[in-house]
Write an enzyme that holds these catalytic residues in place. Sequence first.
Site, PDB file in Angstrom:
ATOM      1  N   ASN A   1      49.535   2.684   4.663  1.00 24.73           N
ATOM      2  CA  ASN A   1      48.564   3.577   5.314  1.00 24.73           C
ATOM      3  C   ASN A   1      47.165   3.489   4.736  1.00 24.73           C
ATOM      4  OD1 ASN A   1      50.377   4.759   7.243  1.00 24.73           O
ATOM      5  ND2 ASN A   1      51.346   5.775   5.524  1.00 24.73           N
TER       6      ASN A   1
ATOM      7  N   ARG B   1      40.680   8.771   9.114  1.00 22.74           N
ATOM      8  CA  ARG B   1      41.227  10.134   9.216  1.00 22.74           C
ATOM      9  C   ARG B   1      41.270  10.763   7.826  1.00 22.74           C
ATOM     10  NH1 ARG B   1      46.776   8.829  11.550  1.00 22.74           N
ATOM     11  NH2 ARG B   1      46.031   6.804  12.181  1.00 22.74           N
TER      12      ARG B   1
ATOM     13  N   TYR C   1      40.534  11.724   1.469  1.00 16.44           N
ATOM     14  CA  TYR C   1      40.359  10.326   1.055  1.00 16.44           C
ATOM     15  C   TYR C   1      38.921   9.823   1.202  1.00 16.44           C
ATOM     16  CZ  TYR C   1      45.447  10.476   1.262  1.00 16.44           C
ATOM     17  OH  TYR C   1      46.763  10.814   1.059  1.00 16.44           O
TER      18      TYR C   1
ATOM     19  N   GLU D   1      47.386   1.807 -12.340  1.00 18.76           N
ATOM     20  CA  GLU D   1      47.670   2.515 -11.080  1.00 18.76           C
ATOM     21  C   GLU D   1      46.444   3.342 -10.684  1.00 18.76           C
ATOM     22  OE1 GLU D   1      51.289   3.866  -9.682  1.00 18.76           O
ATOM     23  OE2 GLU D   1      50.771   5.985  -9.846  1.00 18.76           O
TER      24      GLU D   1
HETATM   25  O1  CA2 Z   1      45.511   9.250  -3.223  1.00 19.36           O
HETATM   26  C1  CA2 Z   1      45.993   8.143  -3.002  1.00 19.36           C
HETATM   27  O2  CA2 Z   1      45.383   7.090  -3.180  1.00 19.36           O
HETATM   28  C2  CA2 Z   1      47.410   8.037  -2.424  1.00 19.36           C
HETATM   29  O3  CA2 Z   1      48.027   6.892  -3.003  1.00 19.36           O
HETATM   30  C3  CA2 Z   1      47.251   7.851  -0.940  1.00 19.36           C
HETATM   31  C4  CA2 Z   1      48.604   7.829  -0.194  1.00 19.36           C
HETATM   32  C5  CA2 Z   1      49.438   9.029  -0.583  1.00 19.36           C
HETATM   33  O4  CA2 Z   1      50.720   8.926   0.020  1.00 19.36           O
HETATM   34  C6  CA2 Z   1      49.605   9.153  -2.084  1.00 19.36           C
HETATM   35  O5  CA2 Z   1      50.354  10.314  -2.363  1.00 19.36           O
HETATM   36  C7  CA2 Z   1      48.247   9.247  -2.762  1.00 19.36           C
HETATM   37  C8  CA2 Z   1      48.397   7.869   1.312  1.00 19.36           C
HETATM   38  C9  CA2 Z   1      47.438   6.899   1.838  1.00 19.36           C
HETATM   39  C10 CA2 Z   1      47.199   7.276   3.280  1.00 19.36           C
HETATM   40  O6  CA2 Z   1      45.863   7.070   3.545  1.00 19.36           O
HETATM   41  C11 CA2 Z   1      45.378   7.569   4.705  1.00 19.36           C
HETATM   42  C12 CA2 Z   1      44.035   7.444   4.891  1.00 19.36           C
HETATM   43  C13 CA2 Z   1      43.467   7.937   6.033  1.00 19.36           C
HETATM   44  C14 CA2 Z   1      44.250   8.532   7.006  1.00 19.36           C
HETATM   45  C15 CA2 Z   1      45.600   8.659   6.818  1.00 19.36           C
HETATM   46  C16 CA2 Z   1      46.169   8.168   5.667  1.00 19.36           C
END
Ligand code: CA2
Length: 163
Positions: free
Chosen positions: A16, A23, A28, A104
């Site tokens: 993702n 989004r 993010y 990480e």
């Molecule tokens: O904070 C982070 O970098 C994460 O690795 C991001 C992951 C999440 O499952 C981890 O708990 C923390 C999710 C990435 C999803 O990214 C998106 C970006 C925009 C819209 C939807 C999802």
Amino acid sequence: MADDAHKTIYVLNGPNLNLLGTREPETYGHATLADVERLCVETASRFGLSADCRQSNHEGVLVDFIHEARSKAVAGIILNAGAYSHTSIALHDALMGVKIPTVEVHISNIHARESFRHHSFTAKAAFASICGFGIDGYRLAITGLAAKIGATTDPNTDIKAQA
Ligand code: CA2
């Protein structure tokens, strides 16, 4: 082993993260994955390193990237395994198996979010973790990795892999 291989780091992004910037900007930010990869390439170059950036939504493909890192003798790995960080013993085992210095990264502060994000299997196989700095975390992680492997900003200084 070719010198070039020792100067490469892998930047691996998991599921993702290809959606970055489209989004959930409140969590993010607005930067895209392309922005992240540009930042990584620029930061790595300051230490005489080249960043080979990959993204996959598939756990096994990420495992393969980690194995490939060993066969290509890369100097280090920056890993944001996304949600697989919290679930994947396979990624933990792959990192333990290759013994490549790994940092990480998480864009968000996983400890300030849902409890299922508080634990990371991949963090246990990394020498350092960074979270909550937004995409600047990738720059910080590469800077820390460069120090760990003895890569300096001095172009006259050889890179000494200290894995
Ligand atoms: O904070 C982070 O970098 C994460 O690795 C991001 C992951 C999440 O499952 C981890 O708990 C923390 C999710 C990435 C999803 O990214 C998106 C970006 C925009 C819209 C939807 C999802």
